[in-house]
Design an enzyme around this catalytic site. Structure first.
Site, mmCIF file in Angstrom:
data_model
loop_
_atom_site.group_PDB
_atom_site.id
_atom_site.type_symbol
_atom_site.label_atom_id
_atom_site.label_comp_id
_atom_site.label_asym_id
_atom_site.label_seq_id
_atom_site.Cartn_x
_atom_site.Cartn_y
_atom_site.Cartn_z
ATOM 1 N N TYR A 21 -4.652 -15.040 7.367
ATOM 2 C CA TYR A 21 -4.976 -15.532 6.015
ATOM 3 C C TYR A 21 -4.675 -17.016 5.862
ATOM 4 C CZ TYR A 21 -4.228 -10.517 5.240
ATOM 5 O OH TYR A 21 -4.242 -9.150 5.327
ATOM 6 N N TYR A 149 -7.106 -2.867 -2.687
ATOM 7 C CA TYR A 149 -6.929 -3.443 -1.350
ATOM 8 C C TYR A 149 -6.374 -2.346 -0.454
ATOM 9 C CZ TYR A 149 -5.347 -6.035 2.663
ATOM 10 O OH TYR A 149 -5.158 -6.467 3.956
ATOM 11 N N ASP A 255 -3.477 6.056 -1.295
ATOM 12 C CA ASP A 255 -2.999 5.026 -0.369
ATOM 13 C C ASP A 255 -1.628 4.565 -0.873
ATOM 14 O OD1 ASP A 255 -2.361 2.760 1.000
ATOM 15 O OD2 ASP A 255 -4.278 1.751 0.712
ATOM 16 N N LYS A 284 4.122 0.482 6.065
ATOM 17 C CA LYS A 284 5.035 -0.549 5.543
ATOM 18 C C LYS A 284 6.494 -0.099 5.545
ATOM 19 C CE LYS A 284 1.830 -3.396 2.901
ATOM 20 N NZ LYS A 284 1.858 -4.696 3.551
HETATM 21 C C1 LIG Z 1 -2.154 -0.434 -0.419
HETATM 22 C C2 LIG Z 1 -2.320 -1.003 0.947
HETATM 23 N N1 LIG Z 1 -3.030 -0.311 1.853
HETATM 24 C C3 LIG Z 1 -3.186 -0.765 3.118
HETATM 25 C C4 LIG Z 1 -2.642 -1.969 3.504
HETATM 26 C C5 LIG Z 1 -2.840 -2.466 4.914
HETATM 27 O O1 LIG Z 1 -1.650 -2.385 5.611
HETATM 28 P P1 LIG Z 1 -1.444 -3.233 6.964
HETATM 29 O O2 LIG Z 1 -1.287 -4.655 6.534
HETATM 30 O O3 LIG Z 1 -0.192 -2.671 7.557
HETATM 31 O O4 LIG Z 1 -2.634 -3.006 7.810
HETATM 32 C C6 LIG Z 1 -1.916 -2.716 2.589
HETATM 33 C C7 LIG Z 1 -1.336 -4.010 2.989
HETATM 34 O O5 LIG Z 1 -0.919 -4.802 2.191
HETATM 35 C C8 LIG Z 1 -1.743 -2.226 1.276
HETATM 36 O O6 LIG Z 1 -1.057 -2.896 0.355
#
Ligand SMILES: Cc1ncc(COP(=O)(O)O)c(C=O)c1O
Length: 449
Positions: A21, A149, A255, A284
């Site tokens: 980014y 996202y 998610d 995470k």
């Molecule tokens: C809600 C959500 N899903 C998926 C992801 C993607 O995770 P990664 O960065 O470990 O690929 C993120 C990353 O910020 C996220 O906030």
């Protein structure tokens, strides 16, 4: 003889490293971080910086935690890795058992992968093949939300909202049906939260009714849409999404890559509904920020749709590092800390402090909205209409404020005009008060705009 110092880390980085980014021509030099302890990161040139965003939302118990270090070292001495097709190992099984015991009731199966994006890719692929295996291959359209996202891989981008993160890759993406998010500050249906009945849900219902037998699943970030602007939901919206999925016979995918493991004040954000999704995506904080690991967990019903004497109906997905034992061992140690240290209670105290401490900012002319949930406090600044990219991720106010915070020893990474604070849960009351003061002073200076 005196030795000349070698080139600084930043200069060596500049020569060969490409950062995520990051506009490599104009971005300021990266912070050279050489160590971390608790909520602090330490730079090569001796600065101490408070990690106000938990190193991209992953670090919950603080940096270099002795118990997590110990779990990692013990596992390394036992088994560092083994492939996960045709093999299993104690850390993966222990972790699956532990996850099932704390997940919303009904989620019984754990499919491991590598990170948040792959956890979402797995969910999207599982839902697609689920319907094929169930004899309804026409069910392949996902309903997702604006401002969502879900990650940076192609499937995860496809189900995310349209943004600077996805736009350059539009030709690669599959189409989805997008519906309103409950973004109360900018209500998509023009109502006030105090008097509305989450009428914005109607958009999901319209999408499901229009798609009919072609709808596969509704995919959401429950309670808190993160990278899309730290949008905090009314819990009624989440409960309503589950009802709609049941009414229209589609899967609900949650998610919880960001929200899982206490970030919203509950172990999982789905508990706010409360709802049980058919599929949940985790990553995470799963490993407390130590190692990459993803888990996509499903109900037994979803899993059973893949059982067959026909080997081709199996789920053909995997990664070299699926269920890496080191990552699983740290995840188990992290979950043990939740009980030993009363972590959820600590997040609730942090939430109360953020609510009280950030509320006065609502009175500042530069501040449009203040949102708090669990261990997250967000301040949406009023978007300057005359500025290019105003009100989005590329709003120039973001990097300017980030530099001001950094100058004060606070690492924050505003999402454009949305400043947010999401520290490791181990942060003390005094440290939180200090961080709130820094945010207030910097934003105050921004106010006569
Ligand atoms: C809600 C959500 N899903 C998926 C992801 C993607 O995770 P990664 O960065 O470990 O690929 C993120 C990353 O910020 C996220 O906030």
């Amino acid at each position: 003889m005196t030795l000349l110092p070698g080139p600084r880390l930043v200069d060596r980085d500049r020569a060969h490293v490409w950062h995520p980014y990051t506009q490599m021509r104009t971005a300021p030099p990266p912070l050279p971080i050489v160590s971390g302890k608790g909520v602090y990161l330490y730079t090569e040139d001796g600065r101490r910086i408070l990690d106000g965003i938990s190193s991209w939302w992953v670090n919950i118990h603080g940096h270099s935690h002795p118990k997590l270090n110990d779990a990692l070292m013990r596992q390394a001495q036992q088994l560092e890795h083994v492939m996960f097709a045709g093999c299993t190992h104690p850390a993966a099984v222990d972790l699956a058992e532990r996850l099932v015991s704390i997940l919303p009731r009904g989620l019984e199966r754990v499919f491991y992968s590598d990170n948040g994006s792959t956890a979402v890719e797995v969910a999207v692929k599982l839902a697609t093949q689920y319907w094929t295996n169930m004899g309804a291959p026409e069910r392949r359209v996902f309903v997702t939300l604006h401002h969502a996202y879900h990650g940076d891989t192609v499937g995860a981008m496809s189900v995310s909202g349209d943004s600077v993160f996805t736009r350059a890759f539009t030709p690669l993406l599959f189409s989805v049906a997008r519906a309103h998010a409950p973004y109360c500050y900018r209500c998509p249906v023009g109502l006030e939260r105090a008097s509305c009945h989450v009428e914005c849900l109607g958009d999901i219902e319209r999408a499901l009714a229009t798609l009919g037998d072609t709808a596969a699943a509704v995919l959401v970030e429950p309670m808190l849409q993160g990278a899309g602007g730290m949008i905090v939901w009314p819990a009624e919206f989440l409960a309503g999404v589950r009802r709609l999925c049941d009414r229209y016979g589609v899967l609900l995918i949650a998610d919880e890559v960001l929200t899982g493991f206490g970030r919203t004040g509950r172990m999982f954000a789905c508990e706010h509904g409360p709802v049980t999704p058919d599929i949940i995506c985790l990553s995470k904080a799963l490993t407390a920020g130590y190692l990459p690991l993803g888990a996509t967990c499903t109900t037994e019903a979803v899993h059973d749709a893949f059982l067959s004497d026909d080997r081709s109906r199996a789920f053909f997905h995997g990664h070299s590092f699926t269920a890496n034992p080191l990552a699983c061992a740290v995840a188990l140690a992290s979950l043990a800390l939740f009980e030993e240290d009363g972590v959820l209670e600590r997040v609730r105290r942090l939430e109360a402090q953020l609510m009280a401490g950030l509320a006065p900012l609502r009175g500042l002319p530069a501040v449009g909205d203040v949102r708090v949930i669990g261990g997250v406090g967000a301040i949406e600044l009023v978007a300057r209409e005359d500025a290019p990219g105003a009100g989005g991720y590329l709003d120039e106010v973001g990097p300017r404020l980030a530099a001001a915070f950094l100058g004060r020893g606070l690492l924050l990474r505003p999402l454009g005009n949305v400043v947010y604070f999401m520290p490791p849960y181990v942060i003390s009351e005094a440290e939180t008060a200090w961080a709130i003061e820094q945010m207030a002073e910097v934003i105050c200076a921004e106010s006569p705009r």
